[in-house]
Write a protein that holds these residues in place. Structure first.
Motif, PDB file in Angstrom:
ATOM      1  N   VAL A   1     -28.843 -45.428 -28.202  1.00 16.37           N
ATOM      2  CA  VAL A   1     -27.785 -46.230 -27.589  1.00 16.37           C
ATOM      3  C   VAL A   1     -26.484 -45.445 -27.680  1.00 16.37           C
ATOM      4  CG1 VAL A   1     -26.511 -48.396 -27.680  1.00 16.37           C
ATOM      5  CG2 VAL A   1     -28.944 -48.358 -28.256  1.00 16.37           C
ATOM      6  N   THR A   2     -25.871 -45.250 -26.542  1.00 13.27           N
ATOM      7  CA  THR A   2     -24.609 -44.533 -26.502  1.00 13.27           C
ATOM      8  C   THR A   2     -23.492 -45.526 -26.201  1.00 13.27           C
ATOM      9  OG1 THR A   2     -25.749 -42.607 -25.624  1.00 13.27           O
ATOM     10  CG2 THR A   2     -23.364 -42.651 -25.405  1.00 13.27           C
TER      11      THR A   2
ATOM     12  N   GLU B   1      -9.682 -35.237 -29.700  1.00 11.87           N
ATOM     13  CA  GLU B   1     -10.154 -35.715 -31.010  1.00 11.87           C
ATOM     14  C   GLU B   1     -11.144 -36.869 -30.832  1.00 11.87           C
ATOM     15  OE1 GLU B   1     -10.214 -35.021 -35.092  1.00 11.87           O
ATOM     16  OE2 GLU B   1      -9.333 -33.869 -33.463  1.00 11.87           O
ATOM     17  N   PHE B   2     -10.847 -37.783 -29.909  1.00 14.27           N
ATOM     18  CA  PHE B   2     -11.791 -38.875 -29.644  1.00 14.27           C
ATOM     19  C   PHE B   2     -13.125 -38.316 -29.157  1.00 14.27           C
ATOM     20  CE2 PHE B   2      -8.021 -41.805 -29.176  1.00 14.27           C
ATOM     21  CZ  PHE B   2      -8.388 -42.658 -30.205  1.00 14.27           C
ATOM     22  N   LYS B   3     -13.070 -37.356 -28.250  1.00  8.93           N
ATOM     23  CA  LYS B   3     -14.312 -36.763 -27.734  1.00  8.93           C
ATOM     24  C   LYS B   3     -15.085 -36.052 -28.842  1.00  8.93           C
ATOM     25  CE  LYS B   3     -12.928 -36.227 -22.929  1.00  8.93           C
ATOM     26  NZ  LYS B   3     -12.646 -35.275 -21.829  1.00  8.93           N
ATOM     27  N   ARG B   4     -14.376 -35.348 -29.704  1.00  8.94           N
ATOM     28  CA  ARG B   4     -15.023 -34.631 -30.802  1.00  8.94           C
ATOM     29  C   ARG B   4     -15.714 -35.612 -31.758  1.00  8.94           C
ATOM     30  NH1 ARG B   4     -14.292 -33.158 -35.959  1.00  8.94           N
ATOM     31  NH2 ARG B   4     -12.284 -34.159 -36.256  1.00  8.94           N
ATOM     32  N   LEU B   5     -15.047 -36.735 -32.026  1.00  7.87           N
ATOM     33  CA  LEU B   5     -15.568 -37.695 -32.998  1.00  7.87           C
ATOM     34  C   LEU B   5     -16.562 -38.696 -32.416  1.00  7.87           C
ATOM     35  CD1 LEU B   5     -12.212 -38.399 -34.871  1.00  7.87           C
ATOM     36  CD2 LEU B   5     -14.167 -37.083 -35.736  1.00  7.87           C
TER      37      LEU B   5
ATOM     38  N   SER C   1     -19.107 -39.788 -23.877  1.00  3.90           N
ATOM     39  CA  SER C   1     -18.940 -40.990 -23.048  1.00  3.90           C
ATOM     40  C   SER C   1     -17.545 -41.590 -23.234  1.00  3.90           C
ATOM     41  CB  SER C   1     -20.013 -42.018 -23.375  1.00  3.90           C
ATOM     42  OG  SER C   1     -21.280 -41.548 -22.991  1.00  3.90           O
ATOM     43  N   VAL C   2     -16.536 -40.728 -23.058  1.00 10.09           N
ATOM     44  CA  VAL C   2     -15.139 -41.110 -23.222  1.00 10.09           C
ATOM     45  C   VAL C   2     -14.469 -41.039 -21.857  1.00 10.09           C
ATOM     46  CG1 VAL C   2     -12.942 -40.467 -24.288  1.00 10.09           C
ATOM     47  CG2 VAL C   2     -15.057 -40.295 -25.607  1.00 10.09           C
TER      48      VAL C   2
ATOM     49  N   VAL D   1     -17.074 -48.018 -15.030  1.00 11.11           N
ATOM     50  CA  VAL D   1     -17.307 -47.293 -16.283  1.00 11.11           C
ATOM     51  C   VAL D   1     -18.622 -47.748 -16.915  1.00 11.11           C
ATOM     52  CG1 VAL D   1     -16.516 -47.001 -18.678  1.00 11.11           C
ATOM     53  CG2 VAL D   1     -14.879 -46.800 -16.796  1.00 11.11           C
ATOM     54  N   LEU D   2     -18.855 -49.044 -16.964  1.00 10.82           N
ATOM     55  CA  LEU D   2     -20.056 -49.561 -17.610  1.00 10.82           C
ATOM     56  C   LEU D   2     -21.327 -49.212 -16.829  1.00 10.82           C
ATOM     57  CD1 LEU D   2     -18.812 -53.037 -18.829  1.00 10.82           C
ATOM     58  CD2 LEU D   2     -19.210 -50.982 -20.200  1.00 10.82           C
TER      59      LEU D   2
END
Length: 188
Positions: free
Chosen positions: A6-7, A101-105, A109-110, A184-185
């Motif tokens: 699940v992503t 940083e959000f993408k790294r963490l 799926s950002v 997006v969903l």
């Protein structure tokens, strides 16, 4: 044996002050998203660590100088904890360093969603709502816009995956928000 992977999908909301970011976040929360308001996370630290007389914006700049430009994103992900939501929203992204940083963490799926409103509409809203960091003086609102731009918000706006224009009535804005959320969903 097969495993179900699940992503989560992550929406990073950006936009200039008074554009309608928090209204979009509120609509996402109603749809079951976990919403973290980035300025609330900074305010929490500010209440503990601020120097006497230090403005919130200056405190946020100081945090970035000490811990790097992605610090607020890291603090927000810590707030997320062990969320079991399919959709997570971070309201108030201000720099590409935060996006990275959000993408790294959190993975790939950002999605960046910009809420855009013309300055005259934004200033009218801010004067009417008068939050603690708002001003009734147009010159102060313009100064705040310039500070936000210096933090790098313009670059985030330019890199948005989706743009919601908030220049009409609430029902039209809500329709536009739902359209982007569905995209997006469904597809990303």
């Amino acid at each position: 044996m097969s495993y179900l992977v699940v992503t989560i999908k992550v929406i990073l909301i950006t936009g200039m002050p008074g554009s309608g970011k928090s209204e979009f976040a509120k609509l996402l929360k109603e749809r079951g998203a976990k919403v973290i308001v980035m300025s609330d996370v900074v305010r929490k630290r500010y209440s503990i660590e601020a120097k006497p007389g230090e403005r919130l914006m200056d405190f946020a700049k100081r945090l970035r100088e000490i811990y790097g430009d992605g610090v607020v994103a890291r603090l927000c992900v810590e707030e997320l904890g062990t969320s079991n939501h399919d959709l997570v929203v971070f309201d108030g992204v201000r720099s590409l360093a935060e996006v990275e940083e959000f993408k790294r963490l959190l993975g790939d799926s950002v999605y960046i969603v910009t809420v855009h409103s013309p300055p005259k509409i934004r200033y009218k809203r801010m004067i009417e709502r008068l939050r603690s960091d708002d001003s009734k003086e147009i010159s102060e609102l313009i100064r705040r816009d310039r500070e936000e731009l210096k933090l790098g918000i313009g670059e985030v706006i330019a890199m948005a995956d989706y743009i919601i224009t908030n220049d009409s009535n609430y029902e039209e804005f809500k329709r536009r928000c739902e359209e982007v959320t569905d995209r997006v969903l469904k597809n990303g």
